[in-house]
Scaffold this motif. Structure first.
Motif, PDB file in Angstrom:
ATOM      1  N   VAL A 196       1.060  -1.472  -0.146  1.00 52.77           N
ATOM      2  CA  VAL A 196      -0.133   0.249   0.030  1.00 52.77           C
ATOM      3  C   VAL A 196       0.961   1.101  -0.209  1.00 52.77           C
ATOM      4  O   VAL A 196       2.114   1.493   0.695  1.00 52.77           O
ATOM      5  N   LYS A 197       0.255   1.891  -1.513  1.00 51.31           N
ATOM      6  CA  LYS A 197       1.420   3.512  -0.657  1.00 51.31           C
ATOM      7  C   LYS A 197       0.095   4.841  -0.652  1.00 51.31           C
ATOM      8  O   LYS A 197      -0.444   4.265  -1.607  1.00 51.31           O
ATOM      9  N   LEU A 198       0.725   5.692  -0.575  1.00 56.29           N
ATOM     10  CA  LEU A 198       0.155   7.347  -1.018  1.00 56.29           C
ATOM     11  C   LEU A 198       0.177   7.381  -2.248  1.00 56.29           C
ATOM     12  O   LEU A 198       1.259   7.900  -3.223  1.00 56.29           O
ATOM     13  N   VAL A 199      -0.981   8.106  -3.061  1.00 55.17           N
ATOM     14  CA  VAL A 199      -0.775   8.493  -4.693  1.00 55.17           C
ATOM     15  C   VAL A 199      -2.399   9.624  -4.280  1.00 55.17           C
ATOM     16  O   VAL A 199      -3.072   9.648  -3.642  1.00 55.17           O
ATOM     17  N   GLN A 200      -1.943   9.959  -4.851  1.00 56.58           N
ATOM     18  CA  GLN A 200      -3.151  11.969  -4.924  1.00 56.58           C
ATOM     19  C   GLN A 200      -3.719  11.512  -6.412  1.00 56.58           C
ATOM     20  O   GLN A 200      -3.790  10.324  -7.346  1.00 56.58           O
ATOM     21  N   ALA A 201      -5.326  11.114  -5.973  1.00 58.38           N
ATOM     22  CA  ALA A 201      -6.656  11.090  -6.196  1.00 58.38           C
ATOM     23  C   ALA A 201      -6.333  12.180  -7.678  1.00 58.38           C
ATOM     24  O   ALA A 201      -5.503  13.439  -7.493  1.00 58.38           O
ATOM     25  N   PRO A 202      -7.615  12.290  -8.813  1.00 59.14           N
ATOM     26  CA  PRO A 202      -7.604  13.024  -9.648  1.00 59.14           C
ATOM     27  C   PRO A 202      -7.966  14.588  -8.490  1.00 59.14           C
ATOM     28  O   PRO A 202      -8.286  15.250  -9.424  1.00 59.14           O
ATOM     29  N   ASN A 203      -8.394  14.490  -7.762  1.00 58.39           N
ATOM     30  CA  ASN A 203      -9.482  15.732  -7.388  1.00 58.39           C
ATOM     31  C   ASN A 203      -8.254  16.605  -6.298  1.00 58.39           C
ATOM     32  O   ASN A 203      -8.280  17.159  -5.256  1.00 58.39           O
ATOM     33  N   GLY A 204      -7.127  15.829  -6.367  1.00 61.04           N
ATOM     34  CA  GLY A 204      -5.679  16.529  -5.155  1.00 61.04           C
ATOM     35  C   GLY A 204      -5.947  15.831  -3.967  1.00 61.04           C
ATOM     36  O   GLY A 204      -4.501  16.048  -3.598  1.00 61.04           O
ATOM     37  N   ALA A 205      -6.764  15.216  -3.788  1.00 57.31           N
ATOM     38  CA  ALA A 205      -6.440  14.600  -2.742  1.00 57.31           C
ATOM     39  C   ALA A 205      -5.702  13.093  -2.594  1.00 57.31           C
ATOM     40  O   ALA A 205      -5.793  12.673  -3.953  1.00 57.31           O
TER      41      ALA A 205
END
Length: 232
Positions: A196-205
């Protein structure tokens, strides 16, 4: 060398590699890519990039570093002093006009050849092994669900991420928890099949996203069968 973030130091390593290549030397002989597990992150442990360096590689890393940092300045001074000491203490060449001198010279060449062979073996062991999944991996060596579906096209029939995961559930292969479809079952994380890793969603979150490891895709292919789609 006084760098607080690996990202900053990684730039130094890359500049050192470029300098070695520019001198006509294969940088892979002196910078063996590797990975190591450190404590930290959401799951307690995480893999990070690492390198195994020859002395020559370490020397170029020092040259590429920020000389304003005391640690870098110290490293540069160390290599400069050691290089000068080696020049001043260079042993006399054997007298090749005698049988003894020829034997001594031959022994020096043999010893140098042994050291070279040993170094190359160590670098080969440290270097990451080529994988059939390399073309599908991101910079962290992971494969997202959509890319995995494309890589396993013979199994998925060209399905997208959502249908691919549904197919796995039909086969009783559960990578994601039903109550939270972004979180993998702990058993897959513990066995190195998912991360699991953090990615940036299209809405910027920034959100957590589950990725396969090459080991995870190997595991799926072993259970289901099928072939890997050649990378474009």
């Amino acid at each position: 060398m006084g760098y607080e973030q690996w990202r900053q130091f990684s730039d130094v390593v890359q500049r050192a590699q470029q300098a070695v290549e520019a001198s006509g030397i294969d940088q892979r002989d002196h910078f063996a890519g590797s990975r190591k597990v450190i404590t930290g992150g959401r799951w307690g442990k995480q893999e990070v990039d690492d390198y195994r360096l020859t002395r020559f590689g370490a020397y170029h890393v020092a040259l590429a570093g920020d000389g304003r940092k005391p640690e870098v300045a110290s490293a540069k001074t160390y290599f400069a002093v050691r290089t000068r000491e080696a020049e001043l203490t260079k042993p006399a060449e054997p007298d090749v006009t005698s049988a003894e001198g020829i034997l001594a010279l031959a022994e020096k060449y043999v010893e140098a050849a042994r050291e070279l062979v040993t170094t190359k073996k160590e670098l080969a062991i440290a270097a990451p092994k080529a994988s059939k999944w390399d073309a599908f991996c991101d910079a962290d060596g992971l494969i997202d669900m959509g890319t995995a579906a494309k890589a396993l096209t013979e199994i998925t029939g060209g399905l997208g991420r959502t249908k691919f995961m549904a197919l796995l559930r039909e086969k009783r292969i559960h990578f994601l928890q039903v109550q939270n479809p972004r979180i993998p079952y702990e058993v897959h994380v513990q066995n190195g099949r998912a991360k699991v890793k953090l990615v940036q969603a299209p809405n910027g979150a920034w959100v957590e996203q589950t990725f396969f490891t090459p080991k995870g895709l190997d595991w799926i292919v072993t259970l289901i069968g099928g072939k890997v789609l050649p990378a474009a």
